[in-house]
Each structure stands twice: as C-alpha cells, then as structure tokens.
Design a protein around this motif. Sequence first.
Motif, short mmCIF file in Angstrom:
data_model
loop_
_atom_site.label_atom_id
_atom_site.label_comp_id
_atom_site.label_asym_id
_atom_site.label_seq_id
_atom_site.Cartn_x
_atom_site.Cartn_y
_atom_site.Cartn_z
N LYS A 81 0.84 -1.20 0.00
CA LYS A 81 0.00 0.00 0.00
C LYS A 81 0.87 1.24 0.00
O LYS A 81 2.08 1.18 0.21
N GLN B 224 0.87 5.46 1.32
CA GLN B 224 0.27 6.48 2.17
C GLN B 224 1.04 7.78 2.05
O GLN B 224 2.19 7.80 1.62
N TYR C 86 -7.22 8.23 -4.00
CA TYR C 86 -6.77 8.14 -2.61
C TYR C 86 -7.92 8.54 -1.70
O TYR C 86 -8.68 9.45 -2.01
N GLU C 87 -8.03 7.85 -0.58
CA GLU C 87 -9.13 8.08 0.35
C GLU C 87 -8.61 8.56 1.69
O GLU C 87 -7.54 8.14 2.14
N GLN D 116 -8.19 8.36 5.40
CA GLN D 116 -8.18 7.21 6.28
C GLN D 116 -8.40 7.66 7.72
O GLN D 116 -7.95 8.73 8.11
N ASP D 117 -9.08 6.84 8.47
CA ASP D 117 -9.41 7.16 9.85
C ASP D 117 -8.23 6.82 10.77
O ASP D 117 -8.23 5.81 11.47
#
Length: 137
Positions: free
Chosen positions: A104, A106, A125-126, A128-129
């Motif tokens: 992945k 980031q 891209y999202e 992320q929590d």
Amino acid sequence: MGVSIRAATAAEREATVTLWEAAGLTRPWNDPRSDFDLALATPTSTILLAEAQNQPIGSVMVGFDGHRGWVYYLATSPDRRGQGIGRALMAAAEDWLKALGSPKIQLMVRGDNASARGFYNALGYELQDVVTIGKRF
C-alpha cells in the motif's frame, strides 16, 4: 506532454530543493537538503524527477518502510501545474513501490490543504481514519 521521469542524482539536489521551495513544500523545521541526501543514500527510497528539455519540472520523494510506501515532496513547477505532471509522478511512485513489494501507499497532507486533498482524491486516494502522533527530537 514531452516529459520524462527518472531517478534523481546527487548533483540535482539544489535544483530539486529550489523546485520544492517554489512549490511551497519546505518548512523551517525540516532540512530539505538532508531529506534529499537521505533519500538517495537509502536503498528503499528515491526521488523521482520529471523533466522537460533537461529542466526539472516536478519531483516526488518515495520510500518503503517494509510495511507501506510513503510519498513526500510531490511538487510540480508552478508554471506547469494542470498538465498531468503530478499524476505522472504519482503513477511512477506507485510503480516504484510495487516493484519493491509494497502492499500500500500512504502520504500526509496538511488538513487545510484543500487543493492537495482534492488532487489525491481525484487519483483514488481516500481519507483514512487514523491520527498521526509525533514527537520532535
């Protein structure tokens, strides 16, 4: 587009840092020259440069920590924005990380940087929590 992407060399440090400064990426508490040098000295990191007519017009620093890939210093020359250079650099960063076996990727974006967040969202891209926790030495 007439742009090629390749790994940076040590001789391109000043031109790359100048690009980062023009793109507004540097901060007083980080030494971009040290960041550049460390990225090139470490086998699991690199800096990819986009260039046109032998001039750097974009860059991305990418690294793999053994668990995930990270992206830093994605920059496009201010006069070349909107031409797909950032997209091409991110695709090259993803390919570089996949070749190392990274599962992945980031990156961190300042919360108030709406344009960067929109750019990455458009690339899939999202948000992320997660919460980033740190300490300066």
